[in-house]
Design a protein around this motif. Structure first.
Motif, PDB file in Angstrom:
ATOM      1  N   LEU A   1      33.714 -53.104  11.823  1.00  0.00           N
ATOM      2  CA  LEU A   1      34.304 -53.029  13.225  1.00  0.00           C
ATOM      3  C   LEU A   1      35.365 -54.034  13.522  1.00  0.00           C
ATOM      4  N   VAL A   2      36.551 -53.733  13.520  1.00  0.00           N
ATOM      5  CA  VAL A   2      37.542 -54.776  14.013  1.00  0.00           C
ATOM      6  C   VAL A   2      37.932 -54.407  15.493  1.00  0.00           C
TER       7      VAL A   2
ATOM      8  N   ASN B   1      35.471 -49.535   0.153  1.00  0.00           N
ATOM      9  CA  ASN B   1      34.422 -48.020  -0.305  1.00  0.00           C
ATOM     10  C   ASN B   1      33.426 -48.294   0.619  1.00  0.00           C
ATOM     11  N   LEU B   2      33.660 -48.686   2.074  1.00  0.00           N
ATOM     12  CA  LEU B   2      32.483 -48.590   2.905  1.00  0.00           C
ATOM     13  C   LEU B   2      33.108 -48.208   4.359  1.00  0.00           C
ATOM     14  N   PRO B   3      32.346 -47.517   5.202  1.00  0.00           N
ATOM     15  CA  PRO B   3      32.918 -47.130   6.400  1.00  0.00           C
ATOM     16  C   PRO B   3      33.635 -48.225   7.231  1.00  0.00           C
ATOM     17  N   CYS B   4      34.625 -47.964   8.002  1.00  0.00           N
ATOM     18  CA  CYS B   4      35.172 -48.907   8.933  1.00  0.00           C
ATOM     19  C   CYS B   4      36.017 -48.360  10.218  1.00  0.00           C
ATOM     20  N   LEU B   5      36.125 -49.206  11.112  1.00  0.00           N
ATOM     21  CA  LEU B   5      36.592 -48.768  12.453  1.00  0.00           C
ATOM     22  C   LEU B   5      37.418 -49.621  13.020  1.00  0.00           C
ATOM     23  N   GLY B   6      38.588 -49.551  13.674  1.00  0.00           N
ATOM     24  CA  GLY B   6      39.392 -50.610  14.395  1.00  0.00           C
ATOM     25  C   GLY B   6      39.771 -49.833  15.857  1.00  0.00           C
ATOM     26  N   ILE B   7      39.166 -50.557  16.819  1.00  0.00           N
ATOM     27  CA  ILE B   7      38.992 -49.962  18.175  1.00  0.00           C
ATOM     28  C   ILE B   7      39.700 -51.155  19.035  1.00  0.00           C
TER      29      ILE B   7
ATOM     30  N   ALA C   1      27.960 -41.935  16.661  1.00  0.00           N
ATOM     31  CA  ALA C   1      29.356 -41.864  17.383  1.00  0.00           C
ATOM     32  C   ALA C   1      30.231 -42.559  16.342  1.00  0.00           C
ATOM     33  N   TYR C   2      29.835 -43.818  15.855  1.00  0.00           N
ATOM     34  CA  TYR C   2      30.733 -44.587  14.662  1.00  0.00           C
ATOM     35  C   TYR C   2      31.153 -43.616  13.546  1.00  0.00           C
ATOM     36  N   MET C   3      29.966 -42.930  13.077  1.00  0.00           N
ATOM     37  CA  MET C   3      30.181 -42.104  11.722  1.00  0.00           C
ATOM     38  C   MET C   3      31.044 -40.913  12.244  1.00  0.00           C
TER      39      MET C   3
ATOM     40  N   LEU D   1      43.822 -49.045   8.319  1.00  0.00           N
ATOM     41  CA  LEU D   1      42.284 -48.979   8.253  1.00  0.00           C
ATOM     42  C   LEU D   1      41.962 -47.943   7.014  1.00  0.00           C
ATOM     43  N   MET D   2      42.745 -46.996   6.536  1.00  0.00           N
ATOM     44  CA  MET D   2      42.340 -46.254   5.501  1.00  0.00           C
ATOM     45  C   MET D   2      42.656 -47.230   4.162  1.00  0.00           C
ATOM     46  N   ALA D   3      43.386 -48.164   4.315  1.00  0.00           N
ATOM     47  CA  ALA D   3      43.879 -49.257   3.286  1.00  0.00           C
ATOM     48  C   ALA D   3      42.377 -49.919   3.013  1.00  0.00           C
ATOM     49  N   LEU D   4      41.871 -50.509   4.290  1.00  0.00           N
ATOM     50  CA  LEU D   4      40.556 -51.253   4.162  1.00  0.00           C
ATOM     51  C   LEU D   4      39.427 -50.381   3.573  1.00  0.00           C
TER      52      LEU D   4
END
Length: 416
Positions: A330-331, A356-362, A383-385, A348-351
């Motif tokens: 999470l960023v 190759n793991l879930p990531c979010l930026g909020i 909610a994250y997923m 975020l898609m590039a990250l």
């Protein structure tokens, strides 16, 4: 000074007064003639209000099919065209009607608290309600709040505000600060013991509206939010690599089932920074998200190289077998701007493709929602997923959306 604080003067009111997750509410304080308007928002909102000696409240007309009503958009003018805003839905309940009575009264006390229920500012204030706004409040019909209606009203209000014209600005309610109730540059320590038992804690945090060096302040604020969901024993502040002592990430959360890597990016909370142009703030948000993504990738690299995971904290070295745990990242940046969600999503898609793991930026405000409305660790993870998988399907990492059904426990009791 402490005897001027609402918590100190009326502790019996305090728990009720601050139960709202964010926004505006009104209450009657025994012994005071004026209504009290409570403003519960992050520090950049509060500093903007202090800088401008007040804020505006727009009475937004709402038209949804046969439903015709109003809502409130409170605007904190760091930028004239795109200010900081908070939406307030209105219904027939006592809380909404108390808020409207406060605005009609002409003279109020405004008490401003942050997301951690710390009272930062207080003023005697004058409220001026232009004729059209007064008429809208007086003749409006109000409807029982439902989850879907709340969302539809908020979306309509946001669209109305974004397309407002000069006459709408002129008809906005003005809340003007006349005199401070206590010193405006108040500084203090938050030493509530139940909040500072996480790993890496110093046992307190310094609280000041103006922050020249935001990094550690924001990190502790993030941890205080995460503790609404996770136990202190699961949270590690600034864990460090065993080989060179460099920081792995700003905050690490480890549960029995998953691990959350948090990278925080902020900038000073000063009048100079708040006065910067919208263009510069947008550029800053994008650059900080980019930097945070790079740091997350570095943390993931360490996790993959060092198994079992080893790190130092509190002058000790810990070793944890990550085993079957999922790794989420999470960023968190100060705020995200609607104009730039495509750019955020590309980064975020590039990250995701790299790790190759879930990531979010909020944005930080979205974190407040995530940690306030989600019920427990699995609620947050779900909610994250949902957000992450939706981004994989649509290509856009969207803004979080919570509502009425997230405000109550299963027994119908208000959760805050």
């Amino acid at each position: 000074m402490s005897d001027q604080l609402l918590r100190a003067k009326h502790p019996e009111l305090w728990a009720t007064a601050v139960r709202y997750p964010a926004g505006l509410s009104a209450l009657t304080v025994p012994g005071e003639i004026r209504h009290t308007l409570l403003v519960k928002l992050p520090h950049q909102f509060l500093l903007t209000a202090r800088m401008n000696r007040g804020f505006k409240v727009y009475v937004s007309p709402i038209q949804l099919g046969e439903i015709s009503t109003i809502g409130l958009v409170s605007a904190f003018m760091d930028d004239d065209d795109c200010p900081l805003t908070v939406w307030t839905s209105l219904d027939p309940g006592l809380d909404s009607q108390a808020l409207l009575r406060a605005f009609r009264s002409g003279y109020i006390n405004v008490r401003m608290i942050d997301e951690h229920d710390r009272e930062i500012l207080a003023y005697q204030a004058t409220v001026k309600v232009p004729l059209e706004s007064r008429v809208r409040m007086d003749v409006a019909k109000f409807y029982k709040a439902t989850h879907d209606l709340e969302h539809a009203m908020a979306e309509f209000g946001a669209t109305w505000f974004s397309t407002r014209i000069t006459e709408d600005d002129q008809q906005a309610i003005s809340v003007r600060f006349d005199a401070p109730i206590y010193a405006e540059d108040r500084k203090f320590k938050d030493e509530r013991p139940e909040l500072f038992r996480f790993h890496g804690s110093t046992g307190f945090t310094e609280v000041s509206l103006v922050k020249l060096e935001p990094g550690q302040f924001q990190e502790v604020d993030i941890i205080l939010l995460l503790q609404r969901i996770f136990s202190p024993e699961q949270i590690y502040h600034s864990p460090r690599r065993v080989n060179d002592g460099e920081e792995i990430c700003d905050v690490l959360v480890i549960t029995d089932d998953f691990c959350l890597i948090v990278q925080a990016k902020d900038y000073p909370n000063t009048e100079v920074m708040l006065a910067k142009s919208l263009k510069r703030k947008r550029a800053k948000a994008k650059s900080q998200l980019h930097e945070g993504c790079n740091q997350v990738a570095g943390a993931i690299g360490y996790f993959r190289r060092v198994r079992p995971l080893r790190f130092t904290i509190d002058d000790s070295e810990l070793e944890i077998d990550m085993g079957h745990r999922d790794i989420l990242s999470l960023v968190i940046v100060r705020e995200r701007f609607d104009y730039d969600f495509k750019d955020y999503s590309t980064r975020l898609m590039a990250l995701h493709q790299k790790i190759n793991l879930p990531c979010l930026g909020i944005g930080y405000g979205e974190l407040i929602q995530l940690c306030t409305y989600c019920e427990g660790q699995e609620g947050l993870r779900s909610a994250y997923m949902q957000l992450f998988y939706d981004a994989l399907d649509t290509g856009i990492f969207k803004r979080m959306r919570f509502g009425i059904r997230d405000l109550f426990n299963a027994d119908g009791e208000f959760r805050f």
